[in-house]
Design a protein around this motif. Structure first.
Motif, PDB file in Angstrom:
ATOM      1  N   SER A 169      37.693 -15.498  15.982  1.00  0.00           N
ATOM      2  CA  SER A 169      38.188 -15.920  14.505  1.00  0.00           C
ATOM      3  C   SER A 169      38.257 -17.548  14.145  1.00  0.00           C
ATOM      4  CB  SER A 169      38.691 -15.041  13.468  1.00  0.00           C
ATOM      5  OG  SER A 169      39.835 -15.364  12.877  1.00  0.00           O
ATOM      6  N   ARG A 201      40.033  -5.336  21.806  1.00  0.00           N
ATOM      7  CA  ARG A 201      38.803  -5.236  21.673  1.00  0.00           C
ATOM      8  C   ARG A 201      38.202  -6.446  21.968  1.00  0.00           C
ATOM      9  NH1 ARG A 201      36.537  -4.651  15.175  1.00  0.00           N
ATOM     10  NH2 ARG A 201      36.937  -7.214  15.512  1.00  0.00           N
ATOM     11  N   THR A 261      46.106 -14.315   7.203  1.00  0.00           N
ATOM     12  CA  THR A 261      45.675 -12.732   8.225  1.00  0.00           C
ATOM     13  C   THR A 261      47.642 -12.645   8.563  1.00  0.00           C
ATOM     14  OG1 THR A 261      45.202 -12.697  10.074  1.00  0.00           O
ATOM     15  CG2 THR A 261      43.974 -11.655   7.413  1.00  0.00           C
ATOM     16  N   LEU A 299      42.898  -9.240  23.898  1.00  0.00           N
ATOM     17  CA  LEU A 299      44.786  -9.775  24.175  1.00  0.00           C
ATOM     18  C   LEU A 299      45.265  -8.572  25.637  1.00  0.00           C
ATOM     19  CD1 LEU A 299      46.600 -11.096  23.493  1.00  0.00           C
ATOM     20  CD2 LEU A 299      46.826 -10.121  21.950  1.00  0.00           C
ATOM     21  N   ALA A 339      53.959 -12.743  22.055  1.00  0.00           N
ATOM     22  CA  ALA A 339      53.801 -13.393  20.975  1.00  0.00           C
ATOM     23  C   ALA A 339      55.150 -12.607  19.980  1.00  0.00           C
ATOM     24  CB  ALA A 339      52.555 -13.151  19.999  1.00  0.00           C
ATOM     25  N   PHE A 340      54.856 -11.361  20.000  1.00  0.00           N
ATOM     26  CA  PHE A 340      55.965 -10.704  19.546  1.00  0.00           C
ATOM     27  C   PHE A 340      57.663 -11.016  19.719  1.00  0.00           C
ATOM     28  CE2 PHE A 340      53.247  -6.904  18.831  1.00  0.00           C
ATOM     29  CZ  PHE A 340      53.124  -6.736  17.601  1.00  0.00           C
ATOM     30  N   HIS A 376      50.492  -9.920   6.742  1.00  0.00           N
ATOM     31  CA  HIS A 376      50.803  -8.791   8.008  1.00  0.00           C
ATOM     32  C   HIS A 376      52.722  -8.832   7.816  1.00  0.00           C
ATOM     33  CE1 HIS A 376      50.644  -6.205  11.619  1.00  0.00           C
ATOM     34  NE2 HIS A 376      51.431  -6.698  11.398  1.00  0.00           N
ATOM     35  N   TRP A 430      50.387 -10.928  26.504  1.00  0.00           N
ATOM     36  CA  TRP A 430      50.057 -12.102  25.880  1.00  0.00           C
ATOM     37  C   TRP A 430      51.224 -11.931  23.988  1.00  0.00           C
ATOM     38  CZ3 TRP A 430      50.956 -15.253  29.660  1.00  0.00           C
ATOM     39  CH2 TRP A 430      50.161 -15.383  30.542  1.00  0.00           C
TER      40      TRP A 430
HETATM   41  C1  HEM Z   1      43.812 -10.628  14.218  1.00  0.00           C
HETATM   42  C2  HEM Z   1      48.311  -9.728  14.096  1.00  0.00           C
HETATM   43  C3  HEM Z   1      48.913 -11.559  18.545  1.00  0.00           C
HETATM   44  C4  HEM Z   1      43.902 -13.197  17.922  1.00  0.00           C
HETATM   45  C5  HEM Z   1      45.046  -9.935  13.962  1.00  0.00           C
HETATM   46  C6  HEM Z   1      45.201  -9.499  12.246  1.00  0.00           C
HETATM   47  C7  HEM Z   1      46.370  -9.409  12.142  1.00  0.00           C
HETATM   48  C8  HEM Z   1      46.633  -9.720  13.681  1.00  0.00           C
HETATM   49  C9  HEM Z   1      47.030  -8.894  10.617  1.00  0.00           C
HETATM   50  C10 HEM Z   1      44.044  -9.310  11.089  1.00  0.00           C
HETATM   51  C11 HEM Z   1      43.802  -7.861  11.600  1.00  0.00           C
HETATM   52  C12 HEM Z   1      42.291  -7.881  11.056  1.00  0.00           C
HETATM   53  O1  HEM Z   1      40.719  -8.204  10.567  1.00  0.00           O
HETATM   54  O2  HEM Z   1      42.289  -6.655   9.704  1.00  0.00           O
HETATM   55  C13 HEM Z   1      48.705 -10.246  15.075  1.00  0.00           C
HETATM   56  C14 HEM Z   1      50.551 -10.262  15.854  1.00  0.00           C
HETATM   57  C15 HEM Z   1      51.015 -10.430  16.805  1.00  0.00           C
HETATM   58  C16 HEM Z   1      48.933 -10.435  16.938  1.00  0.00           C
HETATM   59  C17 HEM Z   1      51.027  -9.562  14.568  1.00  0.00           C
HETATM   60  C18 HEM Z   1      51.420 -10.514  17.932  1.00  0.00           C
HETATM   61  C19 HEM Z   1      52.735 -10.239  16.964  1.00  0.00           C
HETATM   62  C20 HEM Z   1      47.818 -12.078  18.786  1.00  0.00           C
HETATM   63  C21 HEM Z   1      47.595 -12.927  19.518  1.00  0.00           C
HETATM   64  C22 HEM Z   1      46.468 -13.577  19.888  1.00  0.00           C
HETATM   65  C23 HEM Z   1      45.289 -13.166  18.413  1.00  0.00           C
HETATM   66  C24 HEM Z   1      48.513 -13.176  20.833  1.00  0.00           C
HETATM   67  C25 HEM Z   1      45.642 -14.147  20.481  1.00  0.00           C
HETATM   68  C26 HEM Z   1      44.530 -14.431  21.521  1.00  0.00           C
HETATM   69  C27 HEM Z   1      43.983 -12.326  17.476  1.00  0.00           C
HETATM   70  C28 HEM Z   1      42.473 -12.859  17.015  1.00  0.00           C
HETATM   71  C29 HEM Z   1      41.872 -12.208  15.944  1.00  0.00           C
HETATM   72  C30 HEM Z   1      43.497 -11.248  15.753  1.00  0.00           C
HETATM   73  C31 HEM Z   1      41.536 -13.327  17.856  1.00  0.00           C
HETATM   74  C32 HEM Z   1      40.877 -11.420  15.140  1.00  0.00           C
HETATM   75  C33 HEM Z   1      40.143 -10.389  15.558  1.00  0.00           C
HETATM   76  C34 HEM Z   1      38.531  -9.779  14.753  1.00  0.00           C
HETATM   77  O3  HEM Z   1      38.217 -10.552  13.572  1.00  0.00           O
HETATM   78  O4  HEM Z   1      37.392  -9.747  15.254  1.00  0.00           O
HETATM   79  N1  HEM Z   1      45.837 -10.318  14.143  1.00  0.00           N
HETATM   80  N2  HEM Z   1      48.927 -10.903  16.521  1.00  0.00           N
HETATM   81  N3  HEM Z   1      46.628 -12.067  18.277  1.00  0.00           N
HETATM   82  N4  HEM Z   1      44.444 -11.743  15.975  1.00  0.00           N
HETATM   83 FE1  HEM Z   1      46.323 -11.310  16.329  1.00  0.00          FE
END
Ligand code: HEM
Length: 174
Positions: A83, A121, A91, A124, A132-133, A95, A128
């Motif tokens: 992404s 998927r 996003t 992650l 992040a939380f 959220h 980690w």
């Molecule tokens: C996607 C929240 C931690 C990487 C997302 C989305 C949300 C979100 C709301 C969008 C989902 C959608 O498209 O409907 C969170 C929350 C986290 C967290 C609340 C922890 C408190 C992390 C961490 C990473 C990460 C630590 C580090 C790699 C990603 C990636 C996507 C994503 C790469 C996109 C995936 C895709 O579109 O295929 N996350 N995230 N997230 N998050 Fe997180």
């Protein structure tokens, strides 16, 4: 609302007029989980009363969230591959603000389960995710400290936010 400004110190957090509701399937595990963490409709009212402060600070909260990921460079690589930080900032903002809507229902739970699957998927690791939380929880505590003056309201706020964050974490490690 209770702002940390000299001439507004008499003002209270507006809990009584804010909305809170829990509407999940009766007899489900999640209903029991909510009971076990003692998340109540009143907690959700407190959470909803905090929403304007969260909205006000959302840019800082989200910037801090992504800065913290720099401790583990592989996380930034995952984001760049799958992404982009700019897209995810948007996003994540939605959220977090929605977390403070004061409503926990099946649609709220379903969205979170979907997000959990997305993170599985992309590979992650749970450790980690949990880090992040924690950073998010600390940011939210800072928002409370900055905006909620009265000690009792401050404690109510911290209790309520720790419960909603705990629920979030339960849903993603399921
Ligand atoms: C996607 C929240 C931690 C990487 C997302 C989305 C949300 C979100 C709301 C969008 C989902 C959608 O498209 O409907 C969170 C929350 C986290 C967290 C609340 C922890 C408190 C992390 C961490 C990473 C990460 C630590 C580090 C790699 C990603 C990636 C996507 C994503 C790469 C996109 C995936 C895709 O579109 O295929 N996350 N995230 N997230 N998050 Fe997180």
């Amino acid at each position: 609302m209770l702002f940390k400004q000299k001439n507004k110190e008499h003002m209270k957090l507006d809990i009584s007029s804010s909305q809170g509701s829990i509407n999940v399937n009766s007899g489900s595990d999640v209903e029991k989980q909510i009971k076990m963490i003692r998340l109540t409709t009143y907690d959700l009212q407190v959470i909803h009363a905090l929403q304007p402060f969260v909205v006000e600070e959302i840019d800082t909260i989200v910037a801090r969230f992504y800065e913290n990921l720099e401790h583990e460079p592989s996380l930034l690589t995952i984001i760049q591959d799958k992404s982009s930080i700019e897209k995810l900032k948007k996003t994540l903002k939605n959220h977090i603000v929605e977390m403070f809507s004061g409503t926990v229902d099946e649609s709220y739970l379903e969205k979170r389960r979907k997000i959990a699957h997305i993170h599985v998927r992309i590979g992650l690791q749970t450790k980690w995710y949990m880090c992040a939380f924690q950073e998010l929880l600390l940011s939210l505590m800072d928002v409370i400290e900055k905006n909620v003056i009265r000690k009792e309201e401050c404690l109510l706020s911290i209790r309520a936010v720790s419960k909603i964050m705990n629920l979030e974490q339960q849903l993603v490690i399921e």
